[in-house]
Motif scaffolding. Structure first.
Motif, PDB file in Angstrom:
ATOM      1  N   PHE A  52      52.685  53.735  50.871  1.00  0.00           N
ATOM      2  CA  PHE A  52      52.503  55.090  51.375  1.00  0.00           C
ATOM      3  C   PHE A  52      51.013  55.355  51.566  1.00  0.00           C
ATOM      4  O   PHE A  52      50.281  55.501  50.594  1.00  0.00           O
ATOM      5  CB  PHE A  52      53.109  56.105  50.401  1.00  0.00           C
ATOM      6  N   CYS A  53      50.583  55.386  52.815  1.00  0.00           N
ATOM      7  CA  CYS A  53      49.162  55.525  53.119  1.00  0.00           C
ATOM      8  C   CYS A  53      48.906  56.750  53.986  1.00  0.00           C
ATOM      9  O   CYS A  53      49.749  57.137  54.789  1.00  0.00           O
ATOM     10  CB  CYS A  53      48.649  54.288  53.843  1.00  0.00           C
ATOM     11  N   ARG A  54      47.730  57.337  53.802  1.00  0.00           N
ATOM     12  CA  ARG A  54      47.271  58.438  54.643  1.00  0.00           C
ATOM     13  C   ARG A  54      45.833  58.174  55.019  1.00  0.00           C
ATOM     14  O   ARG A  54      45.073  57.593  54.258  1.00  0.00           O
ATOM     15  CB  ARG A  54      47.366  59.760  53.896  1.00  0.00           C
ATOM     16  N   ARG A  55      45.477  58.659  56.204  1.00  0.00           N
ATOM     17  CA  ARG A  55      44.099  58.524  56.683  1.00  0.00           C
ATOM     18  C   ARG A  55      43.501  59.907  56.886  1.00  0.00           C
ATOM     19  O   ARG A  55      44.207  60.858  57.201  1.00  0.00           O
ATOM     20  CB  ARG A  55      44.062  57.794  58.018  1.00  0.00           C
ATOM     21  N   GLN A  56      42.198  59.951  56.714  1.00  0.00           N
ATOM     22  CA  GLN A  56      41.467  61.186  56.957  1.00  0.00           C
ATOM     23  C   GLN A  56      40.106  60.805  57.521  1.00  0.00           C
ATOM     24  O   GLN A  56      39.495  59.840  57.067  1.00  0.00           O
ATOM     25  CB  GLN A  56      41.310  61.963  55.657  1.00  0.00           C
ATOM     26  N   THR A  57      39.650  61.561  58.506  1.00  0.00           N
ATOM     27  CA  THR A  57      38.333  61.312  59.085  1.00  0.00           C
ATOM     28  C   THR A  57      37.372  62.384  58.598  1.00  0.00           C
ATOM     29  O   THR A  57      37.675  63.572  58.702  1.00  0.00           O
ATOM     30  CB  THR A  57      38.402  61.315  60.632  1.00  0.00           C
ATOM     31  N   TRP A  58      36.262  61.939  58.057  1.00  0.00           N
ATOM     32  CA  TRP A  58      35.199  62.849  57.633  1.00  0.00           C
ATOM     33  C   TRP A  58      34.113  62.791  58.682  1.00  0.00           C
ATOM     34  O   TRP A  58      33.720  61.707  59.126  1.00  0.00           O
ATOM     35  CB  TRP A  58      34.625  62.418  56.289  1.00  0.00           C
ATOM     36  N   ARG A  59      33.631  63.968  59.093  1.00  0.00           N
ATOM     37  CA  ARG A  59      32.578  64.035  60.107  1.00  0.00           C
ATOM     38  C   ARG A  59      31.302  64.595  59.508  1.00  0.00           C
ATOM     39  O   ARG A  59      31.343  65.469  58.636  1.00  0.00           O
ATOM     40  CB  ARG A  59      33.028  64.917  61.262  1.00  0.00           C
ATOM     41  N   ARG A  60      30.187  64.103  60.014  1.00  0.00           N
ATOM     42  CA  ARG A  60      28.884  64.618  59.609  1.00  0.00           C
ATOM     43  C   ARG A  60      28.792  66.073  60.068  1.00  0.00           C
ATOM     44  O   ARG A  60      29.146  66.405  61.202  1.00  0.00           O
ATOM     45  CB  ARG A  60      27.783  63.785  60.265  1.00  0.00           C
ATOM     46  N   LEU A  61      28.361  66.954  59.202  1.00  0.00           N
ATOM     47  CA  LEU A  61      28.293  68.371  59.517  1.00  0.00           C
ATOM     48  C   LEU A  61      27.475  68.632  60.776  1.00  0.00           C
ATOM     49  O   LEU A  61      27.850  69.449  61.616  1.00  0.00           O
ATOM     50  CB  LEU A  61      27.710  69.147  58.330  1.00  0.00           C
ATOM     51  N   SER A  62      26.380  67.900  60.941  1.00  0.00           N
ATOM     52  CA  SER A  62      25.522  68.119  62.104  1.00  0.00           C
ATOM     53  C   SER A  62      26.198  67.715  63.421  1.00  0.00           C
ATOM     54  O   SER A  62      25.731  68.073  64.491  1.00  0.00           O
ATOM     55  CB  SER A  62      24.208  67.356  61.950  1.00  0.00           C
ATOM     56  N   SER A  63      27.315  66.995  63.364  1.00  0.00           N
ATOM     57  CA  SER A  63      28.029  66.614  64.582  1.00  0.00           C
ATOM     58  C   SER A  63      29.000  67.700  65.039  1.00  0.00           C
ATOM     59  O   SER A  63      29.647  67.560  66.072  1.00  0.00           O
ATOM     60  CB  SER A  63      28.791  65.306  64.377  1.00  0.00           C
ATOM     61  N   LEU A  64      29.087  68.767  64.289  1.00  0.00           N
ATOM     62  CA  LEU A  64      29.983  69.878  64.612  1.00  0.00           C
ATOM     63  C   LEU A  64      29.147  71.086  64.997  1.00  0.00           C
ATOM     64  O   LEU A  64      28.824  71.926  64.164  1.00  0.00           O
ATOM     65  CB  LEU A  64      30.874  70.220  63.418  1.00  0.00           C
ATOM     66  N   PRO A  65      28.763  71.224  66.265  1.00  0.00           N
ATOM     67  CA  PRO A  65      27.820  72.257  66.681  1.00  0.00           C
ATOM     68  C   PRO A  65      28.270  73.678  66.372  1.00  0.00           C
ATOM     69  O   PRO A  65      27.471  74.517  66.015  1.00  0.00           O
ATOM     70  CB  PRO A  65      27.685  72.059  68.179  1.00  0.00           C
ATOM     71  N   ILE A  67      29.853  74.742  63.830  1.00  0.00           N
ATOM     72  CA  ILE A  67      29.632  75.026  62.410  1.00  0.00           C
ATOM     73  C   ILE A  67      28.141  75.127  62.121  1.00  0.00           C
ATOM     74  O   ILE A  67      27.695  76.012  61.410  1.00  0.00           O
ATOM     75  CB  ILE A  67      30.300  73.963  61.535  1.00  0.00           C
ATOM     76  N   VAL A  68      27.349  74.214  62.664  1.00  0.00           N
ATOM     77  CA  VAL A  68      25.912  74.202  62.407  1.00  0.00           C
ATOM     78  C   VAL A  68      25.276  75.494  62.895  1.00  0.00           C
ATOM     79  O   VAL A  68      24.380  76.046  62.265  1.00  0.00           O
ATOM     80  CB  VAL A  68      25.247  72.973  63.075  1.00  0.00           C
ATOM     81  N   ASP A  69      25.754  76.025  64.014  1.00  0.00           N
ATOM     82  CA  ASP A  69      25.205  77.264  64.552  1.00  0.00           C
ATOM     83  C   ASP A  69      25.389  78.458  63.614  1.00  0.00           C
ATOM     84  O   ASP A  69      24.650  79.440  63.684  1.00  0.00           O
ATOM     85  CB  ASP A  69      25.839  77.599  65.908  1.00  0.00           C
ATOM     86  N   GLN A  70      26.350  78.379  62.713  1.00  0.00           N
ATOM     87  CA  GLN A  70      26.608  79.478  61.782  1.00  0.00           C
ATOM     88  C   GLN A  70      25.633  79.522  60.620  1.00  0.00           C
ATOM     89  O   GLN A  70      25.524  80.507  59.934  1.00  0.00           O
ATOM     90  CB  GLN A  70      28.036  79.380  61.255  1.00  0.00           C
ATOM     91  N   PHE A  71      24.914  78.414  60.384  1.00  0.00           N
ATOM     92  CA  PHE A  71      24.002  78.356  59.228  1.00  0.00           C
ATOM     93  C   PHE A  71      22.623  78.742  59.593  1.00  0.00           C
ATOM     94  O   PHE A  71      21.893  78.598  60.296  1.00  0.00           O
ATOM     95  CB  PHE A  71      24.021  76.962  58.590  1.00  0.00           C
TER      96      PHE A  71
END
Length: 71
Positions: A52-65, A67-71
């Motif tokens: 039983f396996c699951r995958r999840q992708t983690w992204r660098r915060l700076s790659s999500l414009p 979200i970055v614009d909110q900080f």
């Protein structure tokens, strides 16, 4: 807080293997693999009993414009 989520990995054949991933939502531990997809993404795969396996992708915060614009 204070509980590690990732430990015991060693780099082998283009991925980190042989470690343990802890799911912070339920506290369970899974054997796992971490693969660097590109400069902004890690793919984590955790398996229970190697069936039983699951995958999840983690992204660098700076790659999500949006979200970055909110900080």
């Amino acid at each position: 807080l204070g509980n590690p989520m990732i430990w015991g990995f060693a780099y082998h054949q283009s991925a980190w293997r042989g470690g343990t991933l802890r799911n912070p939502e339920d506290g369970r531990r899974y054997s796992g693999t971490i693969t660097l997809v590109d400069g902004d993404r890690l793919e984590l795969q955790g398996c229970a009993a190697r069936i039983f396996c699951r995958r999840q992708t983690w992204r660098r915060l700076s790659s999500l414009p949006h979200i970055v614009d909110q900080f």
